[in-house]
Design a protein around this motif. Structure first.
Motif, PDB file in Angstrom:
ATOM      1  N   LYS A   1      48.864  29.828  32.382  1.00 43.56           N
ATOM      2  CA  LYS A   1      48.679  31.205  31.908  1.00 43.56           C
ATOM      3  C   LYS A   1      47.271  31.404  31.345  1.00 43.56           C
ATOM      4  N   GLN A   2      46.758  30.405  30.658  1.00 46.15           N
ATOM      5  CA  GLN A   2      45.439  30.525  30.035  1.00 46.15           C
ATOM      6  C   GLN A   2      44.311  30.523  31.070  1.00 46.15           C
ATOM      7  N   VAL A   3      44.475  29.749  32.148  1.00 43.60           N
ATOM      8  CA  VAL A   3      43.473  29.761  33.218  1.00 43.60           C
ATOM      9  C   VAL A   3      43.451  31.131  33.889  1.00 43.60           C
ATOM     10  N   GLU A   4      44.614  31.709  34.085  1.00 43.10           N
ATOM     11  CA  GLU A   4      44.690  33.056  34.664  1.00 43.10           C
ATOM     12  C   GLU A   4      44.017  34.070  33.735  1.00 43.10           C
ATOM     13  N   GLU A   5      44.208  33.900  32.428  1.00 40.13           N
ATOM     14  CA  GLU A   5      43.564  34.777  31.446  1.00 40.13           C
ATOM     15  C   GLU A   5      42.043  34.625  31.507  1.00 40.13           C
ATOM     16  N   MET A   6      41.569  33.390  31.689  1.00 39.02           N
ATOM     17  CA  MET A   6      40.140  33.135  31.793  1.00 39.02           C
ATOM     18  C   MET A   6      39.556  33.808  33.035  1.00 39.02           C
ATOM     19  N   LEU A   7      40.277  33.680  34.154  1.00 34.78           N
ATOM     20  CA  LEU A   7      39.813  34.301  35.396  1.00 34.78           C
ATOM     21  C   LEU A   7      39.789  35.824  35.260  1.00 34.78           C
ATOM     22  N   LYS A   8      40.792  36.363  34.593  1.00 31.23           N
ATOM     23  CA  LYS A   8      40.837  37.808  34.353  1.00 31.23           C
ATOM     24  C   LYS A   8      39.664  38.250  33.499  1.00 31.23           C
ATOM     25  N   PHE A   9      39.307  37.428  32.513  1.00 30.40           N
ATOM     26  CA  PHE A   9      38.197  37.774  31.610  1.00 30.40           C
ATOM     27  C   PHE A   9      36.854  37.806  32.340  1.00 30.40           C
ATOM     28  N   VAL A  10      36.630  36.864  33.256  1.00 36.28           N
ATOM     29  CA  VAL A  10      35.317  36.784  33.912  1.00 36.28           C
ATOM     30  C   VAL A  10      35.211  37.647  35.162  1.00 36.28           C
ATOM     31  N   MET A  11      36.362  37.913  35.826  1.00 35.38           N
ATOM     32  CA  MET A  11      36.297  38.657  37.086  1.00 35.38           C
ATOM     33  C   MET A  11      36.963  40.030  37.034  1.00 35.38           C
ATOM     34  N   HIS A  12      37.787  40.250  36.025  1.00 37.18           N
ATOM     35  CA  HIS A  12      38.511  41.521  35.916  1.00 37.18           C
ATOM     36  C   HIS A  12      39.316  41.780  37.190  1.00 37.18           C
ATOM     37  N   GLU A  13      39.264  43.005  37.725  1.00 34.16           N
ATOM     38  CA  GLU A  13      40.034  43.325  38.924  1.00 34.16           C
ATOM     39  C   GLU A  13      39.459  42.691  40.178  1.00 34.16           C
ATOM     40  N   ASP A  14      38.216  42.200  40.092  1.00 33.15           N
ATOM     41  CA  ASP A  14      37.601  41.565  41.265  1.00 33.15           C
ATOM     42  C   ASP A  14      38.381  40.336  41.724  1.00 33.15           C
ATOM     43  N   ARG A  15      39.158  39.736  40.808  1.00 37.17           N
ATOM     44  CA  ARG A  15      39.909  38.534  41.187  1.00 37.17           C
ATOM     45  C   ARG A  15      40.972  38.868  42.225  1.00 37.17           C
ATOM     46  N   PHE A  16      41.439  40.114  42.228  1.00 35.95           N
ATOM     47  CA  PHE A  16      42.390  40.551  43.250  1.00 35.95           C
ATOM     48  C   PHE A  16      41.666  41.117  44.479  1.00 35.95           C
ATOM     49  N   VAL A  17      40.597  41.867  44.215  1.00 37.90           N
ATOM     50  CA  VAL A  17      39.858  42.532  45.291  1.00 37.90           C
ATOM     51  C   VAL A  17      39.303  41.522  46.298  1.00 37.90           C
ATOM     52  N   TYR A  18      38.763  40.414  45.774  1.00 29.43           N
ATOM     53  CA  TYR A  18      38.073  39.457  46.643  1.00 29.43           C
ATOM     54  C   TYR A  18      38.857  38.161  46.885  1.00 29.43           C
ATOM     55  N   GLN A  19      40.110  38.134  46.431  1.00 28.01           N
ATOM     56  CA  GLN A  19      40.922  36.930  46.618  1.00 28.01           C
ATOM     57  C   GLN A  19      41.048  36.552  48.094  1.00 28.01           C
ATOM     58  N   LYS A  20      41.318  37.560  48.922  1.00 22.57           N
ATOM     59  CA  LYS A  20      41.488  37.322  50.361  1.00 22.57           C
ATOM     60  C   LYS A  20      40.205  36.773  50.985  1.00 22.57           C
ATOM     61  N   ASN A  21      39.047  37.282  50.513  1.00 21.39           N
ATOM     62  CA  ASN A  21      37.766  36.816  51.051  1.00 21.39           C
ATOM     63  C   ASN A  21      37.553  35.325  50.817  1.00 21.39           C
ATOM     64  N   ILE A  22      38.087  34.824  49.708  1.00 23.02           N
ATOM     65  CA  ILE A  22      37.957  33.398  49.380  1.00 23.02           C
ATOM     66  C   ILE A  22      39.007  32.574  50.115  1.00 23.02           C
ATOM     67  N   VAL A  23      40.251  33.008  49.994  1.00 19.18           N
ATOM     68  CA  VAL A  23      41.369  32.249  50.559  1.00 19.18           C
ATOM     69  C   VAL A  23      41.264  32.114  52.075  1.00 19.18           C
ATOM     70  N   GLU A  24      40.799  33.162  52.739  1.00 19.24           N
ATOM     71  CA  GLU A  24      40.761  33.156  54.206  1.00 19.24           C
ATOM     72  C   GLU A  24      39.410  32.732  54.776  1.00 19.24           C
ATOM     73  N   ASN A  25      38.476  32.367  53.905  1.00 22.31           N
ATOM     74  CA  ASN A  25      37.178  31.905  54.392  1.00 22.31           C
ATOM     75  C   ASN A  25      37.326  30.500  54.986  1.00 22.31           C
ATOM     76  N   LYS A  26      36.923  30.348  56.224  1.00 22.98           N
ATOM     77  CA  LYS A  26      37.139  29.093  56.951  1.00 22.98           C
ATOM     78  C   LYS A  26      36.444  27.902  56.291  1.00 22.98           C
ATOM     79  N   LYS A  27      35.173  28.078  55.887  1.00 29.65           N
ATOM     80  CA  LYS A  27      34.421  26.975  55.285  1.00 29.65           C
ATOM     81  C   LYS A  27      35.016  26.567  53.940  1.00 29.65           C
ATOM     82  N   ILE A  28      35.376  27.558  53.143  1.00 29.36           N
ATOM     83  CA  ILE A  28      35.965  27.274  51.829  1.00 29.36           C
ATOM     84  C   ILE A  28      37.296  26.541  51.994  1.00 29.36           C
ATOM     85  N   LYS A  29      38.102  27.019  52.931  1.00 38.02           N
ATOM     86  CA  LYS A  29      39.400  26.376  53.171  1.00 38.02           C
ATOM     87  C   LYS A  29      39.218  24.935  53.638  1.00 38.02           C
ATOM     88  N   GLN A  30      38.263  24.704  54.522  1.00 34.49           N
ATOM     89  CA  GLN A  30      38.015  23.351  55.022  1.00 34.49           C
ATOM     90  C   GLN A  30      37.584  22.410  53.895  1.00 34.49           C
TER      91      GLN A  30
END
Length: 272
Positions: A183-212
């Motif tokens: 819960k605290q890590v999620e709170e930290m991510l919310k503090f630094v990224m705000h709504e961007d953590r949801f907006v750009y989540q797909k861009n990170i998760v589905e990025n081929k290089k990052i996934k590899q």
């Protein structure tokens, strides 16, 4: 009429639990199953917790260099670190801390270059998307991935044990589940990224290089040869008195001699 269900009263990590089983199950079988849970938590969950804790140390150095280790972020960081270390301490108090610590640190040394590459790739992606403080955000995203990975591993351990042994013992090990840290890590991510953590989540998760790169981290962490090397180095770091109580198995697991039966039965099951 005899009940078709037996109830076993279990004490684990200072807490009392009830485990229900078929009438054919005896106390020895239950103890073997609990031993298997302990072996798995000490070998896998603890390692992932300590890698996450080492990443927090890396992260603290990064934040200090950037002048960001202050105010609310510092507060959330310290709370997260405290929660995770509380869980780590419980595991260590119920195992051989010298062995566990050396084992986990050996694997961290092998995987840290991959985690740094992962962080840089995420930072580059976020920067290209116009996300402010991309480096900071990427560092927290890596931490979140490590903690989430440890949650998945914990769940897999006890789902697998239930499948193999037909006993649900997960509740007996919740003392070593990092519920608050999640819960605290999620709170930290919310503090630094705000709504961007949801907006750009797909861009990170589905990025081929990052996934590899993340896949490379997991395969490197659980490469059988790396596990054996880490386990052997950790075993050698123990005192002679400690070694007398343990045995180093062929798969790299170092377990109490009294736990060997449960571990051998797991290996002989052929399940994965």
């Amino acid at each position: 009429m005899e009940s078709p269900i037996k109830c076993f009263n279990i004490e684990a990590f200072g807490n009392h639990h009830r485990v229900f089983a078929d009438q054919s199950v005896d106390a020895k079988y239950v103890q073997e199953t609990l031993n298997l849970g302990k072996v798995s938590v000490f070998q896998f969950s603890y390692t992932e917790y300590l890698i996450a804790d080492n990443w927090l140390i890396y992260m603290e150095s990064y934040l200090q260099k950037k002048g960001l280790f202050r105010f609310e972020l510092k507060k959330i960081f310290k709370e997260t670190q405290k929660s995770l270390r509380k869980t780590i301490k419980i595991v260590e108090e119920n195992s051989e801390p010298d062995y566990c610590n050396e084992y986990a640190n050996q694997l961290y040394d092998i995987t840290i270059p991959i985690l740094e590459k992962l962080r840089d790739q995420i930072a580059e992606k976020l920067q290209n998307l116009g996300v402010p403080r991309a480096g900071l955000c990427a560092t927290v995203v890596v931490l979140q991935n490590l903690v989430c990975m440890s949650v998945s591993t914990f769940d897999h351990i006890f789902n697998r044990i239930q499948y193999l042994r037909h006993l649900d013992i997960k509740k007996c090990f919740m003392a070593v589940y990092p519920e608050l840290a999640i819960k605290q890590v999620e709170e930290m991510l919310k503090f630094v990224m705000h709504e961007d953590r949801f907006v750009y989540q797909k861009n990170i998760v589905e990025n081929k290089k990052i996934k590899q790169t993340f896949d490379k981290f997991t395969t490197t962490l659980y490469d059988p040869e790396n596990i054996k090397k880490a386990s052997c180095a950790a075993y050698e770091a123990m005192s002679d008195a400690q070694k007398e109580k343990y045995i180093l198995l062929g798969d790299g697991a170092c377990v109490l001699k009294e736990y060997v039966d449960a571990k051998n039965k797991e290996n002989g099951s052929g399940a994965s």
